[in-house]
Every structure is written in C-alpha cells, then in structure tokens.
Design a protein around this motif. Structure first.
Motif, short mmCIF file in Angstrom:
data_model
loop_
_atom_site.label_atom_id
_atom_site.label_comp_id
_atom_site.label_asym_id
_atom_site.label_seq_id
_atom_site.Cartn_x
_atom_site.Cartn_y
_atom_site.Cartn_z
N ARG A 340 12.41 -3.15 5.45
CA ARG A 340 12.45 -1.92 6.24
C ARG A 340 11.20 -1.07 6.03
O ARG A 340 11.27 0.14 5.86
CB ARG A 340 13.71 -1.11 5.92
CG ARG A 340 15.00 -1.77 6.41
CD ARG A 340 16.19 -0.84 6.22
NE ARG A 340 17.43 -1.46 6.67
CZ ARG A 340 17.90 -1.35 7.92
NH1 ARG A 340 17.23 -0.65 8.81
NH2 ARG A 340 19.04 -1.93 8.24
N GLY A 341 10.04 -1.73 6.02
CA GLY A 341 8.78 -1.02 5.92
C GLY A 341 8.37 -0.61 4.52
O GLY A 341 7.29 -0.06 4.32
N THR A 342 9.22 -0.87 3.53
CA THR A 342 8.91 -0.53 2.14
C THR A 342 8.56 -1.80 1.37
O THR A 342 9.18 -2.84 1.55
CB THR A 342 10.11 0.16 1.47
OG1 THR A 342 10.39 1.39 2.14
CG2 THR A 342 9.83 0.47 0.00
N TYR A 343 7.55 -1.70 0.54
CA TYR A 343 7.12 -2.82 -0.30
C TYR A 343 7.82 -2.73 -1.65
O TYR A 343 7.87 -1.65 -2.27
CB TYR A 343 5.61 -2.81 -0.49
CG TYR A 343 4.84 -2.95 0.81
CD1 TYR A 343 4.48 -4.19 1.31
CD2 TYR A 343 4.50 -1.82 1.55
CE1 TYR A 343 3.80 -4.31 2.51
CE2 TYR A 343 3.82 -1.92 2.76
CZ TYR A 343 3.47 -3.18 3.23
OH TYR A 343 2.81 -3.29 4.42
N TYR A 344 8.33 -3.85 -2.11
CA TYR A 344 8.99 -3.92 -3.41
C TYR A 344 8.32 -5.01 -4.25
O TYR A 344 7.75 -5.96 -3.71
CB TYR A 344 10.47 -4.23 -3.25
CG TYR A 344 11.27 -3.16 -2.56
CD1 TYR A 344 11.83 -2.11 -3.28
CD2 TYR A 344 11.46 -3.19 -1.18
CE1 TYR A 344 12.57 -1.12 -2.64
CE2 TYR A 344 12.20 -2.20 -0.53
CZ TYR A 344 12.75 -1.17 -1.27
OH TYR A 344 13.46 -0.20 -0.64
N MET A 345 8.43 -4.86 -5.54
CA MET A 345 7.84 -5.85 -6.45
C MET A 345 8.68 -5.93 -7.72
O MET A 345 9.12 -4.90 -8.25
CB MET A 345 6.39 -5.46 -6.78
CG MET A 345 5.69 -6.37 -7.77
SD MET A 345 3.89 -6.11 -7.84
CE MET A 345 3.80 -4.36 -8.24
N GLU A 364 5.24 2.82 -0.45
CA GLU A 364 5.18 2.92 1.01
C GLU A 364 4.00 2.13 1.56
O GLU A 364 4.03 1.68 2.70
CB GLU A 364 5.08 4.38 1.43
CG GLU A 364 6.36 5.17 1.16
CD GLU A 364 6.26 6.58 1.68
OE1 GLU A 364 5.34 7.31 1.24
OE2 GLU A 364 7.09 6.96 2.53
N SER A 365 2.96 1.97 0.75
CA SER A 365 1.80 1.16 1.10
C SER A 365 1.58 0.13 0.01
O SER A 365 1.73 0.43 -1.18
CB SER A 365 0.54 2.04 1.21
OG SER A 365 -0.63 1.23 1.24
N ILE A 366 1.26 -1.09 0.41
CA ILE A 366 1.06 -2.13 -0.59
C ILE A 366 -0.08 -1.79 -1.54
O ILE A 366 -0.12 -2.24 -2.68
CB ILE A 366 0.82 -3.50 0.09
CG1 ILE A 366 0.97 -4.64 -0.92
CG2 ILE A 366 -0.53 -3.53 0.78
CD1 ILE A 366 0.95 -6.02 -0.31
N MET A 367 -1.01 -0.95 -1.08
CA MET A 367 -2.14 -0.54 -1.91
C MET A 367 -1.77 0.58 -2.88
O MET A 367 -2.58 1.01 -3.67
CB MET A 367 -3.30 -0.10 -1.03
CG MET A 367 -3.81 -1.19 -0.07
SD MET A 367 -4.46 -2.63 -0.92
CE MET A 367 -6.03 -1.99 -1.53
N GLY A 368 -0.53 1.04 -2.82
CA GLY A 368 -0.06 2.05 -3.75
C GLY A 368 -0.11 3.45 -3.17
O GLY A 368 -0.52 3.63 -2.02
N GLY A 404 18.29 -7.19 3.95
CA GLY A 404 18.52 -6.64 2.61
C GLY A 404 18.97 -7.66 1.60
O GLY A 404 19.24 -7.31 0.45
N SER A 405 19.05 -8.94 2.01
CA SER A 405 19.49 -10.00 1.10
C SER A 405 18.32 -10.94 0.80
O SER A 405 17.58 -11.33 1.70
CB SER A 405 20.63 -10.81 1.73
OG SER A 405 21.71 -9.97 2.03
#
Length: 468
Positions: A340-345, A364-368, A404-405
């Motif tokens: 949903r537009g959010t980057y997770y790690m 919110e941005s992959i670059m932080g 979400g899965s």
C-alpha cells in the motif's frame, strides 16, 4: 512554528507578570488545540484506508488460522558428557541457554532445531493430508528426493510463465575453517536454482552460476565467498540480472558481483565485482519497485549501517545516488517488500552464524528516512522471538490475491554442517498498529504492524493455490 523568546527584552509596551502568564496560557492552549486538530485530521484522513485494512484483516483467511498462536515449551536438559568446543567457548561458567543448545552439535536438543531425515518434507511422497504443508526447520526435498540447496536465497516470479524461481547458495560440501579464527565455511559450489508453480513443490534446475575450479584469481574461485544471490528481470533489456555478495575467505573484499542471463534457468554469465558507491558491501539484497526502478541495499561501514541506492536502467550498475540508513544500528540480512505504498524491511543483528533478534522497519520512501517498528516475531516462546525462531531473514514473498499477506523466508544456519542448514518459511501479515512508539512530529505516518507468526506446521489457503 516560531515561538517568541521569553527572555528577550520588550521594545514596545510594558506589561505586568499576570498579563504575561495569561498570554502564555493562551499561546500554549492554542498550540495544544492545533496539535489535536492536526492529529484528528490525520486520523480522519487515514480512517477510510485504515478501516478497510482492519475489516480486511478480520476476515483474512490466514489471520483466522493464525490467531491461535503456537507456543513452545522446551526444557533445557542437564549436561551430559563433554560439550563441543564451540559451545564451551561461547558459554564459560554460566547458565546454559537455548542459543547455546542450538549451537552445540552434541546437544540433546539437536533434533528440536534440526529434525532428522525421517521427518523430511517430500512433495513426491507425502500423503494427501500433508500436502502443501510447510514444516519450518525440517529437511525439504526437491522433486528428485534431494535436500534443497538454496541458502540465503530469493524468489523471482516470472510473470510471463507464472513460474516461481528460487535462487540460493548451493552449500552441498564439507564445512571447515580456513584458519583458526576463521568463520565456518563451505567452498563455493555455485548458485542453485529451483522452479515451482505452487511454492511447495520444487524442481532442481541445476547450477545456474557455477564456481571456478582452477583460476584462483577469479571472484568465483571455490576458495572465495558467494552469498545471498538475488535475481530480477529487466523488461527493457530482456535480461535476467543476478546480484550477490562476493568476498574472500577473510571477508576483506566486501563487494557485490553481477551476472546476467537470457533465461531464468541460466546459464548466467559473471561480469565483474565492485564496491558500490566506493563503499564495502557485505549482506545485501535488491528490490524492484512497481515503476521498474531497482535498488541495491547493502550493509556497510563494518556492518554498522545500511546503504540504499537505485540501479542503472539496465540493472548492471549503481547510480551515484546513495543514502545511509539505520546508521549505527548494526543490521544485516535485509529483506524488503512493499505494501500500500509503504516500504517495509526485515533485518537481523550481526552475530555471525548465531541467531539474533529480527527488527521490522518502515519508510514512505525507499531512500528513507526509515523508522524501526520493533520485533515482528509472534509465538514460540521468548527465546524463539529473540532469535527470529533460530533463523535469519533472507527474502519476503508477496502472495497475489491476498493483500497484506506474505511468506517470510529465513535460513536456520547450522555452523557445524552448513550444507544441513534449514529453511524457515512462515506466514507474515501487515496490519494493525506498530508495537514500538515513534518520535511523533507533524505529519508522522501511521505505520502498520508487521507480524511473523510461528507455526510448526502451516499451509497457504487452498484459494491461493487455485489462483495459480
């Protein structure tokens, strides 16, 4: 907002102390009102999406099965006989822990962490009742009846054929130490590849990038290190591009290697190695965004921080753009995904082959900037959660048709016999509030929680398999 200095001398009208106090109360009341108004508007703005997520999560088929969290009650047995040198060195004169038992190849609990061949997952022989079940930590056979060798790996979903390809380190060789203080290692054999249509039955496609046997100066000579291979497809060039960690026995090269192929099953042609952006690179991964831009994420500066930056359009090099993230946090084994537009790690700590606590991060941005959400592990017991279920992150697989899965992929390393390292695949859900409070400020995002659920036995919903 600028706040007037209370110690600044007035240059206009004089006012008494009571007036100043009243003015201060009014100002701070106004500030508080504005803060509450901002928070209300932010929550209202996210209410529609948040409500949809909550409604979706309550009716999610995976969540319904996973709400009954499995616990582990493992009792540490009294010492029996002589302990292994590795275990004795790690825990002199102190209480034995589950981590000690895990690292001790002579432990009476060895079968708990590394079950024997009799319990292996065999897709070609399993009875119907066991079909499609994952058993984290058990030996996992391919369609030829051999243990899968794809450690530190990642998954490529080839949209043209609908096939999943699993690439990883082929470690089917003896474990040894190059020198007295060296880490446990296996000579490079190459990158293994397996194909599947259901993420459970895997066909061995062979070595798609083999080691170099004779040329000792080659990066892929068997005496060197090849870790964490990841493959993505470039639509513009029609090439499959592999990135990997390349090093020497002492981990002083600290570089990335790049290889390309016309086919997902190889053969891949090795191009070269380099230090991205001029920095050392060890544990790494690559991530391809929705817009086709790919990124390299790698541990650097003696693993004290992560670096992230976009690749060139052909995916064969990095661009000059780079950002430092999670500075001073000493994280490695990054596994990225987007929802949903959010980057997770998901990342792990830096403890060699020994397991440690995973952390989830969001941006919110992959670059932080990246925020830390906390430990995503649920179930097992406290030690299971603090050791990522005795495993280390390597990749996250999205499940199409189930927003979400995800499947969380991890390796349970066996430093006494690395070829016998196991795979820990577990269901992961994104939804609900994060469990670690953030340093809130104007415009803060409302992150969702990342949850990795421990289960001794689980499988994907039959509806997902029907979609494949």
């Amino acid at each position: 907002m600028r706040v007037r200095n209370q110690y600044r001398k007035s240059t206009t009208l004089r006012c008494n102390a009571g007036s100043r106090r009243s003015g201060s109360v009014v100002v701070w009341s106004l500030v508080g009102f504005l803060l509450m108004l901002h928070l209300y508007s932010l929550v209202t703005h996210n209410d529609e999406v948040g409500g949809e997520i909550r409604l979706h999560m309550r009716h999610h088929p995976l969540v319904r099965e996973l709400e009954q969290v499995e616990e582990e009650n493992i009792q540490i047995p009294p010492p029996r006989g002589r302990r292994s040198p590795r275990a004795a060195k790690r825990r002199p004169k102190r209480t034995t822990t589950l981590v000690d038992e895990f690292l001790d190849e002579n432990s009476q609990l060895r079968h708990v962490f590394f079950p024997g061949m009799k319990t292996a997952i065999d897709p070609m022989k399993d009875a119907r009742n066991d079909t499609f079940y994952y058993y984290p930590g058990r030996i996992w056979f391919d369609t030829e009846g051999n243990p899968i060798q794809a450690h530190g790996g990642g998954i490529l979903h080839d949209e043209r054929s609908g096939t999943y390809y699993w690439y990883g380190e082929y470690k089917d060789g003896p474990t040894y130490h190059a020198h007295k203080k060296g880490a446990a290692r296996v000579d490079i054999i190459g990158v293994g590849c397996y194909s599947s249509n259901d993420l459970w039955t895997w066909k061995n496609e062979g070595l798609v990038l083999p080691a170099e046997e004779t040329n000792e100066t080659h990066d892929l000579h068997k005496s060197n290190v090849l870790e964490r291979p990841k493959v993505i497809y470039n639509e513009k060039t029609g090439k499959y591009v592999m990135w990997m960690h390349i090093d020497d026995t002492n981990y002083t090269k600290a570089s990335v290697g790049i290889a390309i192929s016309d086919y997902p099953t190889g053969p891949f042609d090795y191009l070269h190695r380099k230090r991205p952006h001029g920095f050392e690179s060890r544990d790494m991964t690559i991530f391809k965004d929705d817009d086709g831009v790919a990124y390299l994420i790698y541990s650097s500066e003696d693993n004290s921080e992560l670096h992230v930056g976009p690749l060139t359009e052909d995916y064969l090099d990095v661009t000059p753009i780079m950002r430092r993230i999670l500075v001073g946090q000493h994280r490695e084994a990054p596994a990225l995904f987007k929802y949903r537009g959010t980057y997770y790690m998901i990342t792990s700590g830096c403890t060699g082959w020994a397991p440690n606590e995973a952390l989830a991060h969001a941006a919110e941005s992959i670059m932080g900037p990246w925020e830390t959400l906390g430990n995503p592990c649920i179930g097992g017991n406290k030690m299971f959660r603090l050791t990522t279920f005795f495993a280390q992150s390597t990749y996250v697989i999205p499940l199409p048709g189930f927003p979400g899965s995800f499947i969380f992929m991890a390796d349970r390393w066996n430093p006494a016999d690395l070829r016998d390292s196991r795979y820990v695949w577990l269901p992961m859900i994104v939804g609900g509030p994060a469990d670690r409070p953030l340093e809130f400020n104007f415009g803060f995002p409302l992150w969702s929680r990342v949850s990795i659920y421990w289960h001794k036995k689980w499988r994907l919903p039959s509806r997902w398999r029907a979609l494949q």
